[in-house]
Scaffold this motif. Structure first.
Motif, PDB file in Angstrom:
ATOM      1  N   TRP A  33       0.827  -1.199   0.000  1.00  0.00           N
ATOM      2  CA  TRP A  33       0.000   0.000   0.000  1.00  0.00           C
ATOM      3  C   TRP A  33       0.866   1.256   0.000  1.00  0.00           C
ATOM      4  O   TRP A  33       1.304   1.709   1.045  1.00  0.00           O
ATOM      5  CB  TRP A  33      -0.937  -0.009   1.198  1.00  0.00           C
ATOM      6  CG  TRP A  33      -2.041  -0.974   1.013  1.00  0.00           C
ATOM      7  CD1 TRP A  33      -2.131  -2.218   1.536  1.00  0.00           C
ATOM      8  CD2 TRP A  33      -3.198  -0.793   0.201  1.00  0.00           C
ATOM      9  NE1 TRP A  33      -3.281  -2.829   1.101  1.00  0.00           N
ATOM     10  CE2 TRP A  33      -3.958  -1.970   0.285  1.00  0.00           C
ATOM     11  CE3 TRP A  33      -3.665   0.252  -0.587  1.00  0.00           C
ATOM     12  CZ2 TRP A  33      -5.156  -2.129  -0.390  1.00  0.00           C
ATOM     13  CZ3 TRP A  33      -4.859   0.090  -1.263  1.00  0.00           C
ATOM     14  CH2 TRP A  33      -5.594  -1.084  -1.159  1.00  0.00           C
ATOM     15  N   VAL A  34       1.075   1.829  -1.159  1.00  0.00           N
ATOM     16  CA  VAL A  34       1.796   3.094  -1.258  1.00  0.00           C
ATOM     17  C   VAL A  34       0.793   4.224  -1.055  1.00  0.00           C
ATOM     18  O   VAL A  34      -0.430   4.014  -1.068  1.00  0.00           O
ATOM     19  CB  VAL A  34       2.506   3.223  -2.631  1.00  0.00           C
ATOM     20  CG1 VAL A  34       3.591   2.166  -2.776  1.00  0.00           C
ATOM     21  CG2 VAL A  34       1.523   3.156  -3.769  1.00  0.00           C
ATOM     22  N   VAL A  35       1.295   5.424  -0.844  1.00  0.00           N
ATOM     23  CA  VAL A  35       0.453   6.580  -0.533  1.00  0.00           C
ATOM     24  C   VAL A  35      -0.629   6.789  -1.583  1.00  0.00           C
ATOM     25  O   VAL A  35      -1.801   6.996  -1.262  1.00  0.00           O
ATOM     26  CB  VAL A  35       1.333   7.846  -0.381  1.00  0.00           C
ATOM     27  CG1 VAL A  35       0.486   9.090  -0.269  1.00  0.00           C
ATOM     28  CG2 VAL A  35       2.243   7.712   0.826  1.00  0.00           C
ATOM     29  N   ARG A  36      -0.275   6.728  -2.849  1.00  0.00           N
ATOM     30  CA  ARG A  36      -1.240   6.990  -3.925  1.00  0.00           C
ATOM     31  C   ARG A  36      -2.397   5.997  -3.877  1.00  0.00           C
ATOM     32  O   ARG A  36      -3.562   6.379  -4.016  1.00  0.00           O
ATOM     33  CB  ARG A  36      -0.553   6.930  -5.283  1.00  0.00           C
ATOM     34  CG  ARG A  36      -1.495   7.193  -6.452  1.00  0.00           C
ATOM     35  CD  ARG A  36      -0.820   6.950  -7.796  1.00  0.00           C
ATOM     36  NE  ARG A  36      -0.160   5.668  -7.899  1.00  0.00           N
ATOM     37  CZ  ARG A  36      -0.786   4.508  -8.177  1.00  0.00           C
ATOM     38  NH1 ARG A  36      -2.084   4.490  -8.349  1.00  0.00           N
ATOM     39  NH2 ARG A  36      -0.108   3.380  -8.278  1.00  0.00           N
ATOM     40  N   ARG A  37      -2.107   4.723  -3.663  1.00  0.00           N
ATOM     41  CA  ARG A  37      -3.164   3.710  -3.628  1.00  0.00           C
ATOM     42  C   ARG A  37      -4.105   3.925  -2.443  1.00  0.00           C
ATOM     43  O   ARG A  37      -5.321   3.795  -2.567  1.00  0.00           O
ATOM     44  CB  ARG A  37      -2.556   2.312  -3.562  1.00  0.00           C
ATOM     45  CG  ARG A  37      -1.879   1.899  -4.839  1.00  0.00           C
ATOM     46  CD  ARG A  37      -1.336   0.494  -4.718  1.00  0.00           C
ATOM     47  NE  ARG A  37      -0.511   0.182  -5.878  1.00  0.00           N
ATOM     48  CZ  ARG A  37       0.578  -0.548  -5.836  1.00  0.00           C
ATOM     49  NH1 ARG A  37       0.991  -1.065  -4.693  1.00  0.00           N
ATOM     50  NH2 ARG A  37       1.260  -0.789  -6.924  1.00  0.00           N
ATOM     51  N   LYS A  38      -3.531   4.226  -1.293  1.00  0.00           N
ATOM     52  CA  LYS A  38      -4.361   4.497  -0.121  1.00  0.00           C
ATOM     53  C   LYS A  38      -5.277   5.692  -0.386  1.00  0.00           C
ATOM     54  O   LYS A  38      -6.473   5.649  -0.090  1.00  0.00           O
ATOM     55  CB  LYS A  38      -3.493   4.808   1.102  1.00  0.00           C
ATOM     56  CG  LYS A  38      -2.700   3.648   1.635  1.00  0.00           C
ATOM     57  CD  LYS A  38      -1.843   4.110   2.799  1.00  0.00           C
ATOM     58  CE  LYS A  38      -0.904   3.058   3.307  1.00  0.00           C
ATOM     59  NZ  LYS A  38      -0.075   3.557   4.416  1.00  0.00           N
ATOM     60  N   ALA A  39      -4.713   6.747  -0.948  1.00  0.00           N
ATOM     61  CA  ALA A  39      -5.485   7.964  -1.226  1.00  0.00           C
ATOM     62  C   ALA A  39      -6.587   7.700  -2.245  1.00  0.00           C
ATOM     63  O   ALA A  39      -7.687   8.260  -2.145  1.00  0.00           O
ATOM     64  CB  ALA A  39      -4.555   9.069  -1.704  1.00  0.00           C
ATOM     65  N   GLU A  40      -6.324   6.853  -3.231  1.00  0.00           N
ATOM     66  CA  GLU A  40      -7.345   6.518  -4.218  1.00  0.00           C
ATOM     67  C   GLU A  40      -8.517   5.788  -3.574  1.00  0.00           C
ATOM     68  O   GLU A  40      -9.679   6.066  -3.881  1.00  0.00           O
ATOM     69  CB  GLU A  40      -6.747   5.661  -5.339  1.00  0.00           C
ATOM     70  CG  GLU A  40      -5.858   6.424  -6.284  1.00  0.00           C
ATOM     71  CD  GLU A  40      -5.173   5.554  -7.324  1.00  0.00           C
ATOM     72  OE1 GLU A  40      -4.619   6.132  -8.273  1.00  0.00           O
ATOM     73  OE2 GLU A  40      -5.196   4.306  -7.190  1.00  0.00           O
ATOM     74  N   VAL A  41      -8.229   4.872  -2.688  1.00  0.00           N
ATOM     75  CA  VAL A  41      -9.284   4.113  -2.020  1.00  0.00           C
ATOM     76  C   VAL A  41     -10.107   5.031  -1.121  1.00  0.00           C
ATOM     77  O   VAL A  41     -11.339   4.964  -1.102  1.00  0.00           O
ATOM     78  CB  VAL A  41      -8.689   2.923  -1.232  1.00  0.00           C
ATOM     79  CG1 VAL A  41      -9.744   2.246  -0.378  1.00  0.00           C
ATOM     80  CG2 VAL A  41      -8.065   1.919  -2.189  1.00  0.00           C
ATOM     81  N   VAL A  42      -9.451   5.929  -0.403  1.00  0.00           N
ATOM     82  CA  VAL A  42     -10.173   6.884   0.449  1.00  0.00           C
ATOM     83  C   VAL A  42     -11.034   7.800  -0.412  1.00  0.00           C
ATOM     84  O   VAL A  42     -12.199   8.068  -0.085  1.00  0.00           O
ATOM     85  CB  VAL A  42      -9.191   7.698   1.324  1.00  0.00           C
ATOM     86  CG1 VAL A  42      -9.913   8.833   2.037  1.00  0.00           C
ATOM     87  CG2 VAL A  42      -8.514   6.786   2.339  1.00  0.00           C
TER      88      VAL A  42
END
Length: 99
Positions: A33-42
């Motif tokens: 889970w990189v920052v971009r993926r986490k932010a996309e899910v949120v």
């Protein structure tokens, strides 16, 4: 008979301004889970593309883990999602709350 269904958007705007759909979200098999993926899910949850329960089931997350991602974005934006900087951003937030 009319069923009571929630109307969901087919796409939402992601954290970097791109359009997100169910197909462009990270795959359910994601383990890194990189920052971009986490932010996309949120962003997908905030935009109504998925519910919190659906995200937790799809990605094998706990509600607490996902809620932590949401809090980090609310407090510090995308940089707050970096695992290596959690303590730094947490202390900044606590100092801001005192004043």
């Amino acid at each position: 008979m009319i069923e009571n269904q929630k109307i969901r958007p087919s796409r939402v705007i992601g954290p970097l301004g791109e359009q997100l759909t169910l197909d462009t979200l990270p795959p359910p098999s994601t383990t890194r889970w990189v920052v971009r993926r986490k932010a996309e899910v949120v962003a997908a949850v905030n935009g109504g593309l998925l519910s919190v329960d659906e995200v937790c089931a799809r990605y094998g997350l706990t509600v607490e883990e996902f809620a932590g991602w949401q809090r980090a974005i609310d407090r510090s934006g995308m940089p707050g999602l970096r695992v290596t900087r959690i303590q730094h951003y947490r202390s900044l937030y606590e100092r801001q709350q005192k004043y």
